[in-house]
Write an enzyme that holds these catalytic residues in place. Structure first.
Site, PDB file in Angstrom:
ATOM      1  N   CYS A  45       0.770  -1.171  -0.005  1.00  0.00           N
ATOM      2  CA  CYS A  45       0.099   0.205  -0.026  1.00  0.00           C
ATOM      3  C   CYS A  45       0.930   1.209   0.114  1.00  0.00           C
ATOM      4  O   CYS A  45       0.616   2.266  -0.584  1.00  0.00           O
ATOM      5  CB  CYS A  45      -0.826  -0.055   1.209  1.00  0.00           C
ATOM      6  SG  CYS A  45      -2.036  -1.328   1.257  1.00  0.00           S
TER       7      CYS A  45
HETATM    8  C1  BEZ Z   1       0.711  -4.637   1.994  1.00  0.00           C
HETATM    9  O1  BEZ Z   1       0.137  -3.400   1.399  1.00  0.00           O
HETATM   10  O2  BEZ Z   1       1.629  -4.956   1.802  1.00  0.00           O
HETATM   11  C2  BEZ Z   1      -0.481  -5.480   2.547  1.00  0.00           C
HETATM   12  C3  BEZ Z   1      -1.730  -5.124   2.980  1.00  0.00           C
HETATM   13  C4  BEZ Z   1      -2.454  -6.014   3.585  1.00  0.00           C
HETATM   14  C5  BEZ Z   1      -2.194  -7.461   3.734  1.00  0.00           C
HETATM   15  C6  BEZ Z   1      -1.001  -7.820   3.278  1.00  0.00           C
HETATM   16  C7  BEZ Z   1      -0.183  -6.821   2.500  1.00  0.00           C
END
Ligand code: BEZ
Length: 215
Positions: A45
């Site tokens: 994210c």
């Molecule tokens: C991420 O943005 O890396 C992420 C967010 C939620 C679950 C797994 C990864």
């Protein structure tokens, strides 16, 4: 609720990193991208929000307002935006909805209980000036989105909103366009002077033939 292409995008009022926002007021008469991401302070994210900020001038140029959403608390957003600036070199200037009560994510079907009953998936809606959903896509948490592709599809959507054309696989601005079945050969000849007919169902025109035309 499931929202599909051509459905009217429902309005909402939400708490965001930039204060309370009425979605329709925020969009105005233009286009919008409403996207969700699973969680603040997560790696994928973080890269996504930075990448989108770097492309923001391109979306703005096309009259597209951007707004993000996660189910995190509002107080969380500010520190994370600073982290994005530090690690990605760009601090998001578009608002982020703090959808703690999941009102908007439920309205827009952004939580997939098969993936997680607490987090939003990576959903993108592109909404047109008529407030209709033009595109919806879902990515899993593990795959960061390609915002150049979202920009590319906005170019296609904006063109096909105005003209009776469609865009072929891997199309980009400047490439040939497909005439839709709504245009007869006679109309195509009248309007575009020339077109290429590979098959009765596969007819193309040059991109330059729609430039400067309103429809
Ligand atoms: C991420 O943005 O890396 C992420 C967010 C939620 C679950 C797994 C990864």
């Amino acid at each position: 609720m499931t929202i599909k292409i051509n459905d009217t995008a429902p309005n909402f009022v939400a708490n965001t990193s930039q204060g309370s926002i009425d979605f329709y007021n925020y969009i105005g008469e233009g286009w919008a991208i409403l996207f969700s991401h699973p969680k603040n302070f997560t790696p994928v994210c973080t890269t996504e929000l930075g990448a989108l900020q770097k492309l923001l001038p391109e979306f703005t140029k096309r009259g597209v307002k951007v707004i993000g959403l996660s189910v995190d608390a509002i107080g969380n957003h500010d520190q994370w935006l600073n982290d994005i600036k530090e690690t990605q070199g760009a601090r998001p200037e578009y608002p982020l909805i703090a959808d703690e009560d999941r009102k908007v994510s439920t309205l827009y079907d952004m939580i997939n209980e098969n993936a997680s009953d607490t987090m939003t998936v990576r959903t993108v809606y592109v909404i047109g000036p008529d407030k209709k959903v033009k595109l919806k896509m879902d990515y899993p948490a593990s795959a960061g989105r390609n915002f150049n592709e979202i920009l590319r599809v906005v170019d296609s959507l904006q063109l096909t909103y105005k003209h009776k054309v469609a865009t072929p696989a891997n199309w980009k601005v400047g490439d040939d366009l497909i005439l839709t079945a709504a245009v007869t050969d006679a109309e195509a000849t009248h309007k575009y002077i020339s077109f290429t007919k590979y098959k009765p169902y596969l007819r193309t025109i040059k991109y330059t033939q729609v430039q400067g035309h309103d429809n």
